[in-house]
Design a protein around this motif. Sequence first.
Motif, PDB file in Angstrom:
ATOM      1  N   LEU A 147       0.852  -1.189   0.000  1.00  0.00           N
ATOM      2  CA  LEU A 147       0.000   0.000   0.000  1.00  0.00           C
ATOM      3  C   LEU A 147       0.886   1.236   0.000  1.00  0.00           C
ATOM      4  CD1 LEU A 147      -2.785  -1.101   2.518  1.00  0.00           C
ATOM      5  CD2 LEU A 147      -2.517  -1.618   0.092  1.00  0.00           C
ATOM      6  N   THR A 148       0.684   2.100  -0.997  1.00  0.00           N
ATOM      7  CA  THR A 148       1.508   3.313  -1.101  1.00  0.00           C
ATOM      8  C   THR A 148       0.609   4.511  -1.420  1.00  0.00           C
ATOM      9  OG1 THR A 148       1.923   2.770  -3.406  1.00  0.00           O
ATOM     10  CG2 THR A 148       3.666   2.225  -1.862  1.00  0.00           C
ATOM     11  N   ALA A 149      -0.257   4.834  -0.483  1.00  0.00           N
ATOM     12  CA  ALA A 149      -1.249   5.877  -0.723  1.00  0.00           C
ATOM     13  C   ALA A 149      -0.610   7.243  -0.962  1.00  0.00           C
ATOM     14  CB  ALA A 149      -2.170   5.952   0.487  1.00  0.00           C
ATOM     15  N   SER A 150      -1.263   8.068  -1.795  1.00  0.00           N
ATOM     16  CA  SER A 150      -0.718   9.387  -2.150  1.00  0.00           C
ATOM     17  C   SER A 150      -1.374  10.537  -1.406  1.00  0.00           C
ATOM     18  CB  SER A 150      -0.915   9.670  -3.640  1.00  0.00           C
ATOM     19  OG  SER A 150      -0.612   8.565  -4.421  1.00  0.00           O
ATOM     20  N   SER A 151      -2.669  10.441  -1.119  1.00  0.00           N
ATOM     21  CA  SER A 151      -3.392  11.574  -0.527  1.00  0.00           C
ATOM     22  C   SER A 151      -3.770  11.241   0.914  1.00  0.00           C
ATOM     23  CB  SER A 151      -4.669  11.851  -1.326  1.00  0.00           C
ATOM     24  OG  SER A 151      -5.595  10.796  -1.129  1.00  0.00           O
ATOM     25  N   PRO A 152      -4.087  12.261   1.725  1.00  0.00           N
ATOM     26  CA  PRO A 152      -4.585  11.952   3.075  1.00  0.00           C
ATOM     27  C   PRO A 152      -5.811  11.030   3.022  1.00  0.00           C
ATOM     28  CG  PRO A 152      -4.030  14.275   2.902  1.00  0.00           C
ATOM     29  CD  PRO A 152      -3.897  13.714   1.512  1.00  0.00           C
ATOM     30  N   TYR A 153      -6.675  11.207   2.002  1.00  0.00           N
ATOM     31  CA  TYR A 153      -7.831  10.315   1.869  1.00  0.00           C
ATOM     32  C   TYR A 153      -7.380   8.873   1.722  1.00  0.00           C
ATOM     33  CZ  TYR A 153     -11.339   7.567  -0.667  1.00  0.00           C
ATOM     34  OH  TYR A 153     -12.165   6.545  -1.094  1.00  0.00           O
ATOM     35  N   SER A 154      -6.498   8.606   0.730  1.00  0.00           N
ATOM     36  CA  SER A 154      -6.130   7.207   0.480  1.00  0.00           C
ATOM     37  C   SER A 154      -5.292   6.647   1.636  1.00  0.00           C
ATOM     38  CB  SER A 154      -5.436   7.038  -0.867  1.00  0.00           C
ATOM     39  OG  SER A 154      -4.418   7.974  -1.054  1.00  0.00           O
ATOM     40  N   ALA A 155      -4.516   7.520   2.308  1.00  0.00           N
ATOM     41  CA  ALA A 155      -3.747   7.045   3.466  1.00  0.00           C
ATOM     42  C   ALA A 155      -4.698   6.618   4.587  1.00  0.00           C
ATOM     43  CB  ALA A 155      -2.809   8.148   3.955  1.00  0.00           C
ATOM     44  N   SER A 156      -5.796   7.370   4.757  1.00  0.00           N
ATOM     45  CA  SER A 156      -6.756   6.995   5.813  1.00  0.00           C
ATOM     46  C   SER A 156      -7.460   5.689   5.447  1.00  0.00           C
ATOM     47  CB  SER A 156      -7.764   8.126   6.063  1.00  0.00           C
ATOM     48  OG  SER A 156      -8.642   8.272   4.968  1.00  0.00           O
ATOM     49  N   LYS A 157      -7.766   5.503   4.172  1.00  0.00           N
ATOM     50  CA  LYS A 157      -8.420   4.252   3.746  1.00  0.00           C
ATOM     51  C   LYS A 157      -7.448   3.074   3.890  1.00  0.00           C
ATOM     52  CE  LYS A 157     -12.014   3.743   2.169  1.00  0.00           C
ATOM     53  NZ  LYS A 157     -13.338   3.481   2.813  1.00  0.00           N
ATOM     54  N   ALA A 158      -6.174   3.298   3.572  1.00  0.00           N
ATOM     55  CA  ALA A 158      -5.174   2.223   3.710  1.00  0.00           C
ATOM     56  C   ALA A 158      -5.043   1.826   5.185  1.00  0.00           C
ATOM     57  CB  ALA A 158      -3.829   2.687   3.157  1.00  0.00           C
ATOM     58  N   SER A 159      -5.075   2.835   6.071  1.00  0.00           N
ATOM     59  CA  SER A 159      -4.984   2.546   7.513  1.00  0.00           C
ATOM     60  C   SER A 159      -6.167   1.676   7.944  1.00  0.00           C
ATOM     61  CB  SER A 159      -5.007   3.836   8.327  1.00  0.00           C
ATOM     62  OG  SER A 159      -4.038   4.723   7.856  1.00  0.00           O
ATOM     63  N   ALA A 160      -7.358   2.030   7.454  1.00  0.00           N
ATOM     64  CA  ALA A 160      -8.560   1.269   7.828  1.00  0.00           C
ATOM     65  C   ALA A 160      -8.465  -0.176   7.316  1.00  0.00           C
ATOM     66  CB  ALA A 160      -9.802   1.956   7.264  1.00  0.00           C
ATOM     67  N   ASP A 161      -7.913  -0.352   6.119  1.00  0.00           N
ATOM     68  CA  ASP A 161      -7.732  -1.716   5.571  1.00  0.00           C
ATOM     69  C   ASP A 161      -6.837  -2.542   6.492  1.00  0.00           C
ATOM     70  OD1 ASP A 161      -8.960  -0.722   3.321  1.00  0.00           O
ATOM     71  OD2 ASP A 161      -7.543  -1.646   1.921  1.00  0.00           O
ATOM     72  N   LEU A 162      -5.720  -1.921   6.893  1.00  0.00           N
ATOM     73  CA  LEU A 162      -4.745  -2.644   7.718  1.00  0.00           C
ATOM     74  C   LEU A 162      -5.344  -3.002   9.078  1.00  0.00           C
ATOM     75  CD1 LEU A 162      -1.477  -0.690   6.840  1.00  0.00           C
ATOM     76  CD2 LEU A 162      -2.221  -2.916   5.990  1.00  0.00           C
ATOM     77  N   LEU A 163      -6.119  -2.053   9.618  1.00  0.00           N
ATOM     78  CA  LEU A 163      -6.763  -2.298  10.904  1.00  0.00           C
ATOM     79  C   LEU A 163      -7.762  -3.453  10.787  1.00  0.00           C
ATOM     80  CD1 LEU A 163      -6.489  -0.855  13.607  1.00  0.00           C
ATOM     81  CD2 LEU A 163      -8.344   0.662  12.920  1.00  0.00           C
ATOM     82  N   THR A 164      -8.509  -3.450   9.695  1.00  0.00           N
ATOM     83  CA  THR A 164      -9.507  -4.512   9.470  1.00  0.00           C
ATOM     84  C   THR A 164      -8.810  -5.876   9.407  1.00  0.00           C
ATOM     85  OG1 THR A 164     -10.874  -2.951   8.245  1.00  0.00           O
ATOM     86  CG2 THR A 164     -11.332  -5.284   7.880  1.00  0.00           C
ATOM     87  N   LEU A 165      -7.727  -5.944   8.634  1.00  0.00           N
ATOM     88  CA  LEU A 165      -7.005  -7.220   8.491  1.00  0.00           C
ATOM     89  C   LEU A 165      -6.343  -7.617   9.816  1.00  0.00           C
ATOM     90  CD1 LEU A 165      -5.593  -6.549   4.922  1.00  0.00           C
ATOM     91  CD2 LEU A 165      -7.401  -8.182   5.537  1.00  0.00           C
ATOM     92  N   ALA A 166      -5.907  -6.609  10.599  1.00  0.00           N
ATOM     93  CA  ALA A 166      -5.295  -6.900  11.903  1.00  0.00           C
ATOM     94  C   ALA A 166      -6.330  -7.482  12.873  1.00  0.00           C
ATOM     95  CB  ALA A 166      -4.683  -5.622  12.484  1.00  0.00           C
ATOM     96  N   PHE A 167      -7.580  -7.025  12.796  1.00  0.00           N
ATOM     97  CA  PHE A 167      -8.630  -7.586  13.666  1.00  0.00           C
ATOM     98  C   PHE A 167      -8.887  -9.051  13.319  1.00  0.00           C
ATOM     99  CE2 PHE A 167     -11.149  -4.977  16.693  1.00  0.00           C
ATOM    100  CZ  PHE A 167     -10.313  -3.872  16.726  1.00  0.00           C
ATOM    101  N   HIS A 168      -8.652  -9.411  12.080  1.00  0.00           N
ATOM    102  CA  HIS A 168      -8.786 -10.826  11.711  1.00  0.00           C
ATOM    103  C   HIS A 168      -7.631 -11.634  12.292  1.00  0.00           C
ATOM    104  CE1 HIS A 168      -9.412 -14.480   9.566  1.00  0.00           C
ATOM    105  NE2 HIS A 168      -8.263 -14.368   8.936  1.00  0.00           N
ATOM    106  N   ARG A 169      -6.416 -11.147  12.034  1.00  0.00           N
ATOM    107  CA  ARG A 169      -5.222 -11.881  12.466  1.00  0.00           C
ATOM    108  C   ARG A 169      -5.135 -11.976  14.001  1.00  0.00           C
ATOM    109  NH1 ARG A 169       0.380 -12.990  10.528  1.00  0.00           N
ATOM    110  NH2 ARG A 169       1.260 -13.879  12.407  1.00  0.00           N
ATOM    111  N   THR A 170      -5.425 -10.857  14.676  1.00  0.00           N
ATOM    112  CA  THR A 170      -5.240 -10.825  16.130  1.00  0.00           C
ATOM    113  C   THR A 170      -6.413 -11.432  16.902  1.00  0.00           C
ATOM    114  OG1 THR A 170      -3.944  -8.823  15.867  1.00  0.00           O
ATOM    115  CG2 THR A 170      -4.727  -9.282  18.082  1.00  0.00           C
ATOM    116  N   TYR A 171      -7.637 -11.079  16.476  1.00  0.00           N
ATOM    117  CA  TYR A 171      -8.804 -11.507  17.269  1.00  0.00           C
ATOM    118  C   TYR A 171      -9.650 -12.564  16.567  1.00  0.00           C
ATOM    119  CZ  TYR A 171      -7.755  -6.962  19.440  1.00  0.00           C
ATOM    120  OH  TYR A 171      -7.149  -5.907  20.038  1.00  0.00           O
ATOM    121  N   GLY A 172      -9.271 -12.897  15.321  1.00  0.00           N
ATOM    122  CA  GLY A 172     -10.060 -13.897  14.587  1.00  0.00           C
ATOM    123  C   GLY A 172     -11.377 -13.357  14.066  1.00  0.00           C
ATOM    124  N   LEU A 173     -11.534 -12.010  13.996  1.00  0.00           N
ATOM    125  CA  LEU A 173     -12.792 -11.459  13.467  1.00  0.00           C
ATOM    126  C   LEU A 173     -12.915 -11.834  11.985  1.00  0.00           C
ATOM    127  CD1 LEU A 173     -15.201  -9.532  14.267  1.00  0.00           C
ATOM    128  CD2 LEU A 173     -13.918  -7.719  13.129  1.00  0.00           C
TER     129      LEU A 173
END
Length: 337
Positions: A147-173
């Motif tokens: 992920l190599t976002a260019s704008s604050p918008y895409s950086a915020s969306k990339a952060s949300a993606d990573l958080l979502t995937l982390a909730f799967h890996r860490t908590y099994g969501l």
Amino acid sequence: MKILVTGGAGFIGCNFVYYMLDKHTDYKIVCLDSLTYAGNLRSLEKAMENPNFKFIKGSISDKELVNKVFEEEQFDIVVNFAAESHVDRSIENPFIFLETNVMGTACLLDASKKYGVKRFHQVSTDEVYGDLPLDRPDLFFTEDLPLTASSPYSASKASADLLTLAFHRTYGLPVTVSRCSNNYGPYQFPEKLIPLMIVRAQENQSLPVYGQGLNVRDWLYVDDHCKAIDMIIHNGKVGEVYNVGGHNEKRNIDVVKTILSQLGKPEELITYVKDRAGHDLRYAIDPTKISDELGWHPETAFDDGMKKTIQWYLDNTAWTDEIKSGEYAEYSKRIYG
Ligand SMILES: NC(=O)c1ccc[n+]([C@@H]2O[C@H](COP(=O)([O-])OP(=O)(O)OC[C@H]3O[C@@H](n4cnc5c(N)ncnc54)[C@H](O)[C@@H]3O)[C@@H](O)[C@H]2O)c1
């Protein structure tokens, strides 16, 4: 099946509400939307008549409210569309993008974990991959790219993606993520390229095009995106990311000229303006994974989709007039206080 659709008063969210009410007539759909400038209750007027639909006004960043809604409603599936979505606004003020797109997603993930949601789907964007060069038409975005976002918008969306995937890996969501290319269709707020140009051309106003209009976007009719999300939440593999796009790349200037020609307006209306800061050059999705695994294919050709979209804006001038005059804010106040 009960589904929470956040951001359902916005462009793609409301198209998704209609798609799901129509396709799954036994599902209950609850929409949580804070009705920012981009949310419009008018867009949900027909859904309000359906007993399977319920609207709740509130922010996904309001932890207390989110927990209360999850406790009361006991959702099976959450589909998170709610976001600040306009790149230009994120350049002016990035902070609300972090509040909604990152902290809001965190609130929803936390509540989904707490209340045992069976699927959390994060609606993301191809912009999280940054951009591709204009002179390499052989390159496409695949799910395994960094992920190599260019704008604050895409950086915020990339952060949300990573958080979502982390909730799967860490908590099994049980989560899934979709990254879609640019959408177009009915109910899109007229600050985005296609509706902006349609609305301005109708009024014979100048059409502001960034730089020389050579930036390339990969356009998808909104119903095809809704269909992809429906397939992913039912049959997508947990913990996976799916790219969604229709191999339909167009230069911005060509999209604008198509609109002018369909409306019978002169190209002299086009005005070239100073380029957007950090403007991404080209987006192009490789949708092989979703096609192979889930059998998804776009159904609407660009010309047909554009005809339908332009016709919708011509038939719904009251919708755009209200937005322009700010009356829709009054309307929602009147209905929901
Ligand atoms: N439009 C596109 O071309 C495109 C392409 C790919 C992905 N996406 C993603 O799809 C989603 C929807 O995009 P869109 O174009 O429909 O956006 P939009 O701006 O039209 O709608 C966003 C909706 O979210 C609501 N909202 C904003 N902040 C909120 C909050 N804190 N709490 C609750 N609701 C809130 C708004 O009121 C609005 O109804 C976004 O997550 C966006 O990143 C959009």
